[in-house]
Write an enzyme that holds these catalytic residues in place. Sequence first.
Site, PDB file in Angstrom:
ATOM      1  N   ASP A   1      -5.291  -7.970  -4.429  1.00 32.65           N
ATOM      2  CA  ASP A   1      -5.485  -8.961  -3.647  1.00 32.65           C
ATOM      3  C   ASP A   1      -5.784 -10.329  -4.251  1.00 32.65           C
ATOM      4  O   ASP A   1      -5.196 -11.497  -3.964  1.00 32.65           O
ATOM      5  CB  ASP A   1      -6.458  -8.774  -2.445  1.00 32.65           C
ATOM      6  CG  ASP A   1      -5.897  -7.908  -1.685  1.00 32.65           C
ATOM      7  OD1 ASP A   1      -4.754  -8.318  -1.132  1.00 32.65           O
ATOM      8  OD2 ASP A   1      -6.456  -6.991  -1.089  1.00 32.65           O
TER       9      ASP A   1
ATOM     10  N   HIS B   1       0.849  -1.109  -0.103  1.00 35.18           N
ATOM     11  CA  HIS B   1      -0.011  -0.202  -0.023  1.00 35.18           C
ATOM     12  C   HIS B   1       0.622   1.127  -0.041  1.00 35.18           C
ATOM     13  O   HIS B   1       0.428   2.343  -0.449  1.00 35.18           O
ATOM     14  CB  HIS B   1      -0.901  -0.067   1.248  1.00 35.18           C
ATOM     15  CG  HIS B   1      -2.119  -1.088   0.880  1.00 35.18           C
ATOM     16  ND1 HIS B   1      -2.189  -2.325   1.312  1.00 35.18           N
ATOM     17  CD2 HIS B   1      -3.281  -0.716   0.101  1.00 35.18           C
ATOM     18  CE1 HIS B   1      -3.158  -2.562   0.510  1.00 35.18           C
ATOM     19  NE2 HIS B   1      -3.920  -1.925   0.111  1.00 35.18           N
TER      20      HIS B   1
HETATM   21  C1  PEP Z   1      -6.955  -4.778  -4.471  1.00 36.62           C
HETATM   22  O1  PEP Z   1      -6.727  -5.557  -3.876  1.00 36.62           O
HETATM   23  O2  PEP Z   1      -6.567  -4.851  -5.774  1.00 36.62           O
HETATM   24  C2  PEP Z   1      -7.468  -3.487  -3.942  1.00 36.62           C
HETATM   25  C3  PEP Z   1      -7.895  -2.313  -5.029  1.00 36.62           C
HETATM   26  O3  PEP Z   1      -7.373  -3.152  -2.845  1.00 36.62           O
HETATM   27  P1  PEP Z   1      -6.018  -2.784  -2.063  1.00 36.62           P
HETATM   28  O4  PEP Z   1      -5.146  -2.740  -3.050  1.00 36.62           O
HETATM   29  O5  PEP Z   1      -6.321  -1.641  -1.103  1.00 36.62           O
HETATM   30  O6  PEP Z   1      -6.029  -4.124  -1.040  1.00 36.62           O
HETATM   31 MG    MG Z   2      -7.507  -5.376  -1.852  1.00 42.50          MG
END
Ligand code: PEP
Ligand code: MG
Length: 540
Positions: free
Chosen positions: A453, A188
Amino acid sequence: MMRLGGKSVQNGIALGPVVVLKRQTEPVRREKVSDVEAELEAVRTAAVRAGEELWELYDKALREVGESGAAIFEAHRMVLLDEEYMGSVCDRIRGDRVNASWAVAVTGEHFAEIFAGMDDDYMKARAADVKDISNRLIRILEGDSEEDAVIREPSVIVADDLSPGETVRMDREKILGLVTVHGSINSHTAILARTMNIPALIGVPVNLEEIRTGMTAVVDGFKGEVTFEPDEETCRLAQEKREEEREKIRLLEEMKGQESVTAGGKRIRLYANIGSVSDVEDALENDAEGIGLFRSEFLYLGRESFPTEEEQFQAYRQAAQRMAGKKVIIRTLDMGADKQADYFNLGKEENPALGYRGIRICLKQPEIFRVQLRAILRAAIFGNISIMYPMITAVEEVLQICEIMKEVQEELEAEGIPYRCPEQGIMIETPAAVMISDELAQLVDFFSIGTNDLTQYTLAVDRQNEKVADFYNPHHKAILRMIEMVVENAHRHGKWVGICGELGADPELTEEFVRMGVDELSVAPAMVLQLRRKVRELEV
Ligand code: PEP
Ligand code: MG
């Protein structure tokens, strides 16, 4: 001049002074001193400096999250002004003839213990304030660079690693570039760098003992290189490249106001991903047609306690009003894994990515969830807000959410508080959700595919783990087939579907996504116009 390579997580060129961020890892050592006066002077100077830092933090928090969020820094200033606390530090220096850092550490521990042992909850909580202010003083006394938010001029930040919380706390106006020794492309922190459009490198083998705050650095996000103390030629080339980039961005300006429609007449909506209300400006500047993912958990990071309903309401209302009728999809808090805040007390887990995170926290601790839902529902009357739930794996979870949602609405109704129940969707980011997407589509208004994810869980590759980064392949056939399956299931039930993971911004796949029938792509603000150009060139 020293040139080092790493992995680029965001393109661009940065040139400017370096700020080295070091974590206080060394325990404070007790040292006997002969010049007691010098230690007393040092602790007084450190207190003045800490006071200045706290004012800056107070001001920043007041602007960004309001009075209640800023109050914590005022509490810390009170500790600093407390005569008993500072008196006790000075007494210890004089009495034991010890170094100032040791005296602060021991006094801090002692006061924190006294507060922690009190009956009153408010006084108990002051223990954390004393610890915080003591750590701040020790950091200043030990000569470490400014921690997180206090970066005085636009700088290239160099650190061992940065958590999303630390990154969020920084003043983005003052970050020219990011360089870290560790980190992963899909973390993140990397996503934040992309959202904020900051040239960033990870995995750079910098020796933090050799690099000093105040040096100059050039970060080249295209080549994945950083040069410390660059020579004139390197600076000239960097400036030239930066100018070229600006020119490219100027050329993209012509895409503003144009429709995101292929030459063959197929339309796709291009939205932006944001992590804070201030990112809305970038979304508007880049002519995003909406916000496809507001990572609301960033409101919970980099602070000491839960954001109140009122703070959240103000944030969501502002975002909705600034977007003036365009859609704003607020994802409910997706805490856990790499997004940690001490006050959640999530505890240590063997496999945090497979653990207590996302919707699981909300369903197990509905008291946290309800506050957020109330804030979103209240804000929804001020604009075109939708809600989206992360990490869904089962129909039962959606049914439980519906129950809680119903209760929250009844509560607001009974209290006579105005609200609106917005469109509700879920993220498809687990293989389980993909496989039952036909059933899920009947329960919700839309899907948004979280490819970050989904890739991690489908390929069994921890997105945080540098060692397996080469195995993290979102282009894997399995992922593309899953996306296709989700689109088909959504459309069969008359629901729209978007992609809000990083893969949505990959121009190599835009054509494939349009052909599959994806209705919306939500990407970092700086990618919107580039993708619009791509879409308009397609024959589909
Ligand atoms: C993802 O998992 O693609 C998503 C958009 O959420 P995050 O990256 O915040 O987990
Ligand atoms: Mg995600």
